[in-house]
Design a protein around this motif. Sequence first.
Motif, PDB file in Angstrom:
ATOM      1  N   UNK A 103       1.187  16.416  -9.409  1.00  0.00           N
ATOM      2  CA  UNK A 103       0.901  14.987  -9.258  1.00  0.00           C
ATOM      3  C   UNK A 103      -0.102  14.747  -8.137  1.00  0.00           C
ATOM      4  N   UNK A 104       0.001  15.506  -7.057  1.00  0.00           N
ATOM      5  CA  UNK A 104      -0.972  15.361  -5.979  1.00  0.00           C
ATOM      6  C   UNK A 104      -2.366  15.794  -6.422  1.00  0.00           C
ATOM      7  N   UNK A 105      -2.444  16.871  -7.204  1.00  0.00           N
ATOM      8  CA  UNK A 105      -3.752  17.287  -7.718  1.00  0.00           C
ATOM      9  C   UNK A 105      -4.318  16.244  -8.675  1.00  0.00           C
ATOM     10  N   UNK A 106      -3.465  15.649  -9.500  1.00  0.00           N
ATOM     11  CA  UNK A 106      -3.937  14.688 -10.495  1.00  0.00           C
ATOM     12  C   UNK A 106      -4.288  13.339  -9.875  1.00  0.00           C
ATOM     13  N   UNK A 107      -3.480  12.886  -8.921  1.00  0.00           N
ATOM     14  CA  UNK A 107      -3.644  11.536  -8.378  1.00  0.00           C
ATOM     15  C   UNK A 107      -4.165  11.497  -6.954  1.00  0.00           C
ATOM     16  N   UNK A 138       0.837  -1.207   0.000  1.00  0.00           N
ATOM     17  CA  UNK A 138       0.000   0.000   0.000  1.00  0.00           C
ATOM     18  C   UNK A 138       0.867   1.250   0.000  1.00  0.00           C
ATOM     19  N   UNK A 139       1.934   1.253   0.783  1.00  0.00           N
ATOM     20  CA  UNK A 139       2.838   2.404   0.810  1.00  0.00           C
ATOM     21  C   UNK A 139       3.510   2.602  -0.549  1.00  0.00           C
ATOM     22  N   UNK A 140       3.851   1.506  -1.213  1.00  0.00           N
ATOM     23  CA  UNK A 140       4.460   1.605  -2.537  1.00  0.00           C
ATOM     24  C   UNK A 140       3.480   2.194  -3.545  1.00  0.00           C
ATOM     25  N   UNK A 141       2.209   1.752  -3.502  1.00  0.00           N
ATOM     26  CA  UNK A 141       1.217   2.266  -4.441  1.00  0.00           C
ATOM     27  C   UNK A 141       0.904   3.733  -4.184  1.00  0.00           C
ATOM     28  N   UNK A 142       0.997   4.157  -2.927  1.00  0.00           N
ATOM     29  CA  UNK A 142       0.676   5.549  -2.601  1.00  0.00           C
ATOM     30  C   UNK A 142       1.860   6.467  -2.914  1.00  0.00           C
ATOM     31  N   UNK A 143       3.051   6.076  -2.525  1.00  0.00           N
ATOM     32  CA  UNK A 143       4.212   6.952  -2.700  1.00  0.00           C
ATOM     33  C   UNK A 143       4.891   6.788  -4.057  1.00  0.00           C
ATOM     34  N   UNK A 144       4.720   5.645  -4.685  1.00  0.00           N
ATOM     35  CA  UNK A 144       5.423   5.363  -5.935  1.00  0.00           C
ATOM     36  C   UNK A 144       5.194   6.355  -7.056  1.00  0.00           C
ATOM     37  N   UNK A 145       3.952   6.651  -7.411  1.00  0.00           N
ATOM     38  CA  UNK A 145       3.733   7.593  -8.513  1.00  0.00           C
ATOM     39  C   UNK A 145       4.278   8.992  -8.224  1.00  0.00           C
ATOM     40  N   UNK A 146       4.159   9.421  -6.980  1.00  0.00           N
ATOM     41  CA  UNK A 146       4.665  10.749  -6.624  1.00  0.00           C
ATOM     42  C   UNK A 146       6.189  10.796  -6.723  1.00  0.00           C
ATOM     43  N   UNK A 147       6.832   9.780  -6.161  1.00  0.00           N
ATOM     44  CA  UNK A 147       8.294   9.751  -6.205  1.00  0.00           C
ATOM     45  C   UNK A 147       8.812   9.568  -7.628  1.00  0.00           C
ATOM     46  N   UNK A 148       8.118   8.783  -8.417  1.00  0.00           N
ATOM     47  CA  UNK A 148       8.548   8.566  -9.798  1.00  0.00           C
ATOM     48  C   UNK A 148       8.450   9.851 -10.617  1.00  0.00           C
ATOM     49  N   UNK A 149       7.376  10.604 -10.434  1.00  0.00           N
ATOM     50  CA  UNK A 149       7.242  11.858 -11.187  1.00  0.00           C
ATOM     51  C   UNK A 149       8.315  12.861 -10.778  1.00  0.00           C
ATOM     52  N   UNK A 150       8.605  12.959  -9.494  1.00  0.00           N
ATOM     53  CA  UNK A 150       9.649  13.876  -9.034  1.00  0.00           C
ATOM     54  C   UNK A 150      11.022  13.409  -9.529  1.00  0.00           C
ATOM     55  N   UNK A 151      11.251  12.109  -9.565  1.00  0.00           N
ATOM     56  CA  UNK A 151      12.513  11.577 -10.063  1.00  0.00           C
ATOM     57  C   UNK A 151      12.729  11.926 -11.529  1.00  0.00           C
TER      58      UNK A 151
END
Length: 89
Positions: free
Chosen positions: A61-65, A16-29
């Motif tokens: 990303x937070x607004x979108x997801x 669950x933590x991976x699904x929540x933080x993954x897209x945000x961290x990937x976009x920033x990366x």
Amino acid sequence: MTPELALTELRGGLIAAMWIAGPLLLSVLVVGVVVGVVQAATQLNEPTIGFIAKAVTLTAALFALGSFLLGYLTEFTIDLFHRIPHLIG
């Protein structure tokens, strides 16, 4: 609670933590790498440019997801609360 059951619940929490933080961290990366390449190519080494780009990307990303991520977290929490009687006894 058996060790296998505890590890299963821990695995679920990590997923669950991976699904929540993954897209945000990937976009920033991705934005960080792109800004780094552009700064290296133009020899413009200003740290605030990278910070502002990453902050804007994270906000977008937070607004979108955000609704999807909050829904996933809520669903996981409700499922976990429903499993409490099974976990205890």
